[in-house]
Write an enzyme that holds these catalytic residues in place. Sequence first.
Site, PDB file in Angstrom:
ATOM      1  N   VAL A 174       0.725  -1.293   0.065  1.00 14.15           N
ATOM      2  CA  VAL A 174       0.051   0.080   0.049  1.00 14.15           C
ATOM      3  C   VAL A 174       0.722   1.216  -0.297  1.00 14.15           C
ATOM      4  O   VAL A 174       0.341   2.306  -0.618  1.00 14.15           O
ATOM      5  CB  VAL A 174      -0.985   0.082   1.277  1.00 14.15           C
ATOM      6  CG1 VAL A 174      -1.808   1.148   1.372  1.00 14.15           C
ATOM      7  CG2 VAL A 174      -1.874  -1.083   1.200  1.00 14.15           C
ATOM      8  N   GLY A 175       1.789   1.213   0.661  1.00 15.48           N
ATOM      9  CA  GLY A 175       2.779   2.277   0.705  1.00 15.48           C
ATOM     10  C   GLY A 175       4.158   1.989   1.653  1.00 15.48           C
ATOM     11  O   GLY A 175       4.208   1.070   2.380  1.00 15.48           O
ATOM     12  N   SER A 176       5.259   3.132   1.787  1.00 18.31           N
ATOM     13  CA  SER A 176       6.312   2.851   2.433  1.00 18.31           C
ATOM     14  C   SER A 176       6.717   4.140   2.822  1.00 18.31           C
ATOM     15  O   SER A 176       6.592   5.338   2.066  1.00 18.31           O
ATOM     16  CB  SER A 176       7.296   2.342   1.658  1.00 18.31           C
ATOM     17  OG  SER A 176       7.396   2.868   0.505  1.00 18.31           O
ATOM     18  N   SER A 228       9.507   6.508   6.247  1.00 17.88           N
ATOM     19  CA  SER A 228      10.806   6.142   7.161  1.00 17.88           C
ATOM     20  C   SER A 228      10.534   5.055   8.021  1.00 17.88           C
ATOM     21  O   SER A 228      11.521   4.568   8.865  1.00 17.88           O
ATOM     22  CB  SER A 228      11.118   7.513   7.492  1.00 17.88           C
ATOM     23  OG  SER A 228       9.871   7.852   8.173  1.00 17.88           O
ATOM     24  N   PHE A 229       9.152   4.689   8.395  1.00 25.24           N
ATOM     25  CA  PHE A 229       8.935   3.788   9.666  1.00 25.24           C
ATOM     26  C   PHE A 229       8.924   2.395   8.830  1.00 25.24           C
ATOM     27  O   PHE A 229       9.015   1.367   9.858  1.00 25.24           O
ATOM     28  CB  PHE A 229       7.879   4.243  10.234  1.00 25.24           C
ATOM     29  CG  PHE A 229       7.580   5.304  11.074  1.00 25.24           C
ATOM     30  CD1 PHE A 229       8.965   5.857  11.570  1.00 25.24           C
ATOM     31  CD2 PHE A 229       6.499   6.254  11.473  1.00 25.24           C
ATOM     32  CE1 PHE A 229       9.113   7.194  12.245  1.00 25.24           C
ATOM     33  CE2 PHE A 229       6.541   7.442  12.163  1.00 25.24           C
ATOM     34  CZ  PHE A 229       7.787   7.894  12.644  1.00 25.24           C
ATOM     35  N   GLY A 230       8.348   2.177   7.808  1.00 29.60           N
ATOM     36  CA  GLY A 230       8.466   0.697   7.364  1.00 29.60           C
ATOM     37  C   GLY A 230       7.542   0.698   6.185  1.00 29.60           C
ATOM     38  O   GLY A 230       7.122   1.998   5.509  1.00 29.60           O
ATOM     39  N   VAL A 246       3.845  -0.829   4.386  1.00 28.70           N
ATOM     40  CA  VAL A 246       2.483  -1.093   4.697  1.00 28.70           C
ATOM     41  C   VAL A 246       1.747  -2.029   3.640  1.00 28.70           C
ATOM     42  O   VAL A 246       2.062  -1.868   2.480  1.00 28.70           O
ATOM     43  CB  VAL A 246       1.636   0.193   4.885  1.00 28.70           C
ATOM     44  CG1 VAL A 246       0.117  -0.356   5.400  1.00 28.70           C
ATOM     45  CG2 VAL A 246       1.957   0.896   6.137  1.00 28.70           C
ATOM     46  N   ASP A 305       6.055  12.349  12.341  1.00 27.58           N
ATOM     47  CA  ASP A 305       6.060  12.444  11.004  1.00 27.58           C
ATOM     48  C   ASP A 305       4.801  12.626  10.450  1.00 27.58           C
ATOM     49  O   ASP A 305       4.074  12.068   9.532  1.00 27.58           O
ATOM     50  CB  ASP A 305       6.572  11.101  10.445  1.00 27.58           C
ATOM     51  CG  ASP A 305       7.073  10.920   9.043  1.00 27.58           C
ATOM     52  OD1 ASP A 305       7.346  12.191   8.661  1.00 27.58           O
ATOM     53  OD2 ASP A 305       7.094   9.894   8.451  1.00 27.58           O
TER      54      ASP A 305
END
Length: 692
Positions: free
Chosen positions: A379-381, A383-385, A387, A510
């Site tokens: 679905v997306g990416s 700095s935290f990881g 998805v 963020d």
Amino acid sequence: MELLKKHSKLSSSFFHVYVEVIILLSCFNFRCLNLLGLADPVVSGNATDKQALLDFKAKITGDQLKVMESWNSSIHFCQWHGVTCGRKNQRVTKLELQSLKLSGSLSPHIGNMSFLRVLNLMNNSFYNQIPQSIGGLRRLETLYLTNNSISGEIPSNLSSCSKLTIVRMAGNRLTGEIPAFLGFLSNLKVLSFYNNSLIGSIPPSLGNLSSLEELALTYNALDGIIPETLGRLTNLSIFLAAANAISGEIPEFLVRFGALRYLNLSFNNFEGVIPSGGIFKNASATFVEGNSKLCGGIPELHMLRCNLKTSSSNSLRLEVAIIVGSLGATLAFTCLLILWIGKKKEKQATTTSVENSVLQLSYQSIVRATDGFSTQNLVGSGSFGSVYKGVLQASGAVIAVKVLNLLNRGASRSFLAECEALKNIRHRNLVKVLTAISGEDYQGNDFKALVYEFMENGSLEDWLHPLIGMNEPETVRNLNFFQRVSVAMDVAHALEYLHHHCEEPIIHCDLKPSNILLDEEMVGHISDFGLAKILSTDRLNYSANKSGSLGLRGTIGYAPPEYGMGSGLSTKGDVYSYGILLLEMFTGKRPTDERFREGLSLRNFVKAALPERIVEVTDPILVEERVARGTPGVKNSRNDRHLRCLNSLFEIGLTCSAESPNERIDMSDVVIKLCSIRDKFHPTRLRHEVPT
């Protein structure tokens, strides 16, 4: 010779009789076989379903993604895109064509698919009326028509679909009154007519829907009072009736609804004293602003104090209510306790809900749910990881899995403890954390992930800056003016809760459009809250063994300037990010846009234009809305209510994004200012001036 003729004639007669008997017996045998269930029972049913699908396809006038091309004779219709059939009889049970950019009218032959249980056409551009034949879908359980352009009245025979549990028709152009017959749908759990043009009062018959958990009527033109019969809806957890013209006092029975976790009655004509018990004690779950005749309530609601010189009848009524409430408190508490215990046992026995389905997830189950972390499910990416969208095999529940970027191995206990704390943070504008997973992947690497509820309408980034293909119009997905105001308020409420109403302030660190997710009703939810603390600990533990330190300082364009100079994380840093986000929402321009170079920033771009040149910096989509409303020539914000509202929003964005943290207001002040704007520019008026 005479005898021969008679014999010949007699033989011919016997032959005709014989043939007729054979035909009759054949018909009788076929009919008996049908009656005994020995003949093929699905041939005619299959043909009916296939023809109904072809008739549905014939009404499609726009198919940008070429979805309907798979609906051809080269494969069985049960394999057509979006079609699911039952295993035994090969009859169509599900038609799921959501978010496929389809347009056209709904075929009247859709009612011929008599085995249909799920009809999901949300997030498309279907228009015209819902056909009356929908009443023929006697097995229908879920009906999703959200975010289309469907007009006309709600079909009168929808009550024939007695198995319906979910009806979502939000974001259309439905007119007329809410039909009283909906009260016959005794299995209904969700009823959503959010953002339509419905008139009249709320039908008292809705009080018969004892299983109802969600009632969404916001952004219509409803009037009258909230009927007392709704006091029977004790399972109601979400009640949305904002931006209508509903009057009278707020019903006391809402205080007694133990399951109620979100209530929005804002911008109506309610009057009298705001109740102070039950959900009304939770300012983050109760919204009553925009009702000028309301007073009282807890201080956090920011409502006017009640006039002490109330009439004697009102005083007497209040005294009686207090006495009755005091006498019944013990009995009510006992009853609620018994109900709570019963519901708790019932919940423990239920395994179909999303939360119960994810309590004991393992790495293996996540791999299966996401199809091996397939790129198609990405679905997306950030700095935290990264998805991923996942579907749990056991329950079919749709989830979002955030696989965290980790540097430090181990620390499972602290990670799970932090995640357990996140699970307990609940607000209607925060994405719900369902569970956490900590372990090793198949290569023995440390694996940590969070499982969230899935948001159907993607991120605010997707709506502000949609990816445009070569053959797609630029206005495929966009937010109108009032939708942007609503999402801005949703985000402000969530940040205020994180900063001021948790045990200790939670800094997001963020905040940006891709971290604002939108649900089925286009309500905004902040994701990734609390991850800054978890991952900063991971970085600190890592840097203890490595040279250099990796800090979590947000995203370029949204991070405050003091973070770049080494200052610590603070709530004022989030306020800065919110200010930039607000400016982006109403200019349509990213802070990293190529034009913002050599000292020019998004903030300076807006500041230089206020107030006289406000149209020049406003998102062109919003300017087009003004043209459609017939006021394109008004460029001075003092002479146009819509522009005055925009000016006020831009000023909040500028104040929040001030260079010095000390000059920024906090999120509590932002919420008050936004509520004031909504009070001045009544949403029921704004909404009817903005294209939907």
